[in-house]
Design an enzyme around this catalytic site. Sequence first.
Site, mmCIF file in Angstrom:
data_model
loop_
_atom_site.group_PDB
_atom_site.id
_atom_site.type_symbol
_atom_site.label_atom_id
_atom_site.label_comp_id
_atom_site.label_asym_id
_atom_site.label_seq_id
_atom_site.Cartn_x
_atom_site.Cartn_y
_atom_site.Cartn_z
ATOM 1 N N CYS A 64 10.021 -9.208 -7.171
ATOM 2 C CA CYS A 64 9.810 -10.508 -6.535
ATOM 3 C C CYS A 64 9.180 -11.478 -7.544
ATOM 4 O O CYS A 64 8.501 -11.061 -8.475
ATOM 5 C CB CYS A 64 8.885 -10.341 -5.322
ATOM 6 S SG CYS A 64 8.598 -11.885 -4.409
ATOM 7 N N ASP A 106 6.736 -13.276 -6.981
ATOM 8 C CA ASP A 106 5.303 -13.394 -6.676
ATOM 9 C C ASP A 106 4.437 -13.207 -7.931
ATOM 10 O O ASP A 106 4.589 -12.219 -8.651
ATOM 11 C CB ASP A 106 4.942 -12.338 -5.610
ATOM 12 C CG ASP A 106 3.587 -12.600 -4.983
ATOM 13 O OD1 ASP A 106 2.587 -12.641 -5.727
ATOM 14 O OD2 ASP A 106 3.524 -12.765 -3.751
ATOM 15 N N ARG A 124 1.593 -12.243 -8.299
ATOM 16 C CA ARG A 124 0.684 -11.090 -8.297
ATOM 17 C C ARG A 124 1.379 -9.786 -8.676
ATOM 18 O O ARG A 124 0.749 -8.724 -8.683
ATOM 19 C CB ARG A 124 0.048 -10.948 -6.902
ATOM 20 C CG ARG A 124 -0.807 -12.144 -6.516
ATOM 21 C CD ARG A 124 -1.091 -12.153 -5.027
ATOM 22 N NE ARG A 124 0.124 -12.381 -4.232
ATOM 23 C CZ ARG A 124 0.137 -12.472 -2.902
ATOM 24 N NH1 ARG A 124 -0.985 -12.355 -2.236
ATOM 25 N NH2 ARG A 124 1.272 -12.682 -2.261
ATOM 26 N N HIS A 145 7.013 -5.663 -2.581
ATOM 27 C CA HIS A 145 5.547 -5.600 -2.468
ATOM 28 C C HIS A 145 5.113 -5.972 -1.062
ATOM 29 O O HIS A 145 5.796 -6.724 -0.370
ATOM 30 C CB HIS A 145 4.891 -6.532 -3.498
ATOM 31 C CG HIS A 145 5.130 -7.994 -3.263
ATOM 32 N ND1 HIS A 145 4.192 -8.817 -2.689
ATOM 33 C CD2 HIS A 145 6.208 -8.774 -3.490
ATOM 34 C CE1 HIS A 145 4.683 -10.042 -2.605
ATOM 35 N NE2 HIS A 145 5.901 -10.059 -3.074
ATOM 36 N N CYS A 184 4.709 -9.872 1.085
ATOM 37 C CA CYS A 184 5.728 -10.712 0.441
ATOM 38 C C CYS A 184 6.014 -11.949 1.300
ATOM 39 O O CYS A 184 6.428 -11.833 2.460
ATOM 40 C CB CYS A 184 7.013 -9.907 0.236
ATOM 41 S SG CYS A 184 8.298 -10.844 -0.619
#
Length: 219
Positions: A42, A44, A46, A98, A101
């Site tokens: 993803c 993202d 993080r 994750h 999400c």
Amino acid sequence: MGLIQELLQNNRQWAADIKKETPDFFTKLSKQQNPLFFWIGCCDSRVPANQIIGLLPGEVFVHRNIANIVNSADMNCISALQFAVDLLQVRHVILCGHYGCGGVQAAVHGEGHGMIDYWIWDIKAILTRHELLAAQTTPERLDDLMCELNVIEQTYELCRTKVIREAWGRGQAVSVHGWIYGIQDGLLQEVIPEVSRLADVGQVYDVALTAVTQKYVGG
Ligand code: CO
């Protein structure tokens, strides 16, 4: 120092640190890349691929999109996959989702996000496909369940792409993995068992789905 200047300064420090440890690191890498792994994850911030699996530049080929979706009509993802499998001959393709999400949450809760709504359509379809299972878990656990189901379904799609099927068809040693990352503890878990031939895809899908069902229903 401005924020951007700080990034450039960070970069100079990072490159200097690596050169100090391994003087020919960049000159060697500039000649060729030879990664053993292809990561589909993803966007993202993080979930940075290299850091969470402890790999250096040159060790993992990466494709990231919102909610780690694999769709055979997505030229970007499929081109990266083909490059990784056919040209780089990676040994492992890792599909990593994750918890928490935002893309999965938007699909589940149906919030309007313009263009993103089209992108996450595949995840809405996953919710529809598994609505009986989704109805049996608690509202608090629905998002986590959907993040795991998304990993299972995207990994299944990945195994069914022309690139992977053809690689297996010619006997190429490439394995597919489906993992999920916990942004709350930094840990990875296997969601779908490793699969390295087409004949096993249906079985590992069933194993993963059974495990997820046991985890989220009645627990
Ligand atoms: Co995400």
